[in-house]
Enzyme design. Structure first.
Site, PDB file in Angstrom:
ATOM      1  N   HIS A   8       1.432  -8.837   1.911  1.00 47.59           N
ATOM      2  CA  HIS A   8       2.040  -7.717   2.625  1.00 47.59           C
ATOM      3  C   HIS A   8       3.297  -7.291   1.869  1.00 47.59           C
ATOM      4  CE1 HIS A   8       0.169  -8.602   6.847  1.00 47.59           C
ATOM      5  NE2 HIS A   8      -0.741  -8.610   5.880  1.00 47.59           N
TER       6      HIS A   8
ATOM      7  N   GLU B 297       6.367  -6.979   2.676  1.00 48.28           N
ATOM      8  CA  GLU B 297       7.538  -7.840   2.884  1.00 48.28           C
ATOM      9  C   GLU B 297       7.445  -9.130   2.076  1.00 48.28           C
ATOM     10  OE1 GLU B 297       5.491  -6.403   5.183  1.00 48.28           O
ATOM     11  OE2 GLU B 297       6.421  -6.515   7.162  1.00 48.28           O
TER      12      GLU B 297
ATOM     13  N   CYS C 132       4.665  -8.110  10.998  1.00 49.83           N
ATOM     14  CA  CYS C 132       3.693  -8.943  11.707  1.00 49.83           C
ATOM     15  C   CYS C 132       4.271 -10.354  11.825  1.00 49.83           C
ATOM     16  CB  CYS C 132       2.369  -8.969  10.948  1.00 49.83           C
ATOM     17  SG  CYS C 132       2.447  -9.874   9.378  1.00 49.83           S
TER      18      CYS C 132
ATOM     19  N   CYS D 139       4.891 -12.188   8.371  1.00 54.25           N
ATOM     20  CA  CYS D 139       6.051 -11.674   7.648  1.00 54.25           C
ATOM     21  C   CYS D 139       7.363 -12.015   8.353  1.00 54.25           C
ATOM     22  CB  CYS D 139       5.917 -10.172   7.444  1.00 54.25           C
ATOM     23  SG  CYS D 139       4.541  -9.744   6.355  1.00 54.25           S
TER      24      CYS D 139
END
Length: 194
Positions: A64, A66, A94, A97
């Site tokens: 992701h 991040e 999420c 993360c």
């Protein structure tokens, strides 16, 4: 979980600047066929690292935006703990993360658009508010939220349109060509069969 929308105070010029950089990263994700989410890590007004979604292109479910940015920052700074850093991301984090951000000991996390399906900074859950956790990161949401949400809407609308066109093309290829009605077939009587 709360039914009230996340609200944010008027963002500072520095927050807007950092979020615009994150939106640029989100555009990079779109260009390579990924969901357009981008992240930027700042320290004392300086860009430390950037990242954009890469799970599809890297076949890595943890890639992701991040996480990509956190990995770059940790490598560049030589430490997985980033207590003087702030992370700006275009979509509410999420659970994966959020926990990585807390382990990194980030000073602050700022996100643009809320995520009503998987967001854990107040939309579905608020992991950052759990007193039992040993580190507490300051959270702010809503910075350039509409720009981020519009980018995501456009991306998914384009995806749905492309999928519809593929389905229509497959259906058309599978159907036999109709014989036009009203046409009379004329056989040439002078033609003989061998």
């Amino acid at each position: 979980m709360t039914d009230e929308p996340l609200s944010a105070p008027t963002p500072s010029a520095a927050d807007e600047y950092a979020m615009r950089l994150a939106l640029d990263q989100a555009q990079n994700a779109w260009l390579v066929g990924e969901v357009p989410v981008g992240a930027v890590i700042m320290r004392a007004g300086q860009v430390i690292a950037t990242g954009y979604n890469r799970p599809i292109t890297t076949q890595d479910p943890t890639a992701h935006a991040e996480i990509v940015a956190l990995r770059h920052a940790a490598t560049l700074l030589g430490n997985y703990r980033l207590p003087e850093c702030e992370l700006f991301v275009t979509l509410e984090p999420c659970a994966m993360c959020a926990m990585a951000m807390m382990h990194a000991r980030l000073k602050r996390v700022v996100f643009a658009a809320p995520d009503p399906k998987t967001g854990v900074a107040g939309s579905v859950l608020d992991l950052f508010a759990h007193k039992q956790l040993n580190h507490h990161t300051c959270i702010a949401g809503g910075v350039l939220a509409e720009a981020s949400a519009a980018l995501l809407r456009e991306f998914f609308a384009e995806r749905r349109d492309a999928a519809r066109k593929r389905r229509d093309a497959l259906r058309a290829a599978a159907e036999p060509e109709p014989i036009p009605t009203g046409e009379v077939l004329h056989l040439d009587p002078d033609t003989t069969n061998p």
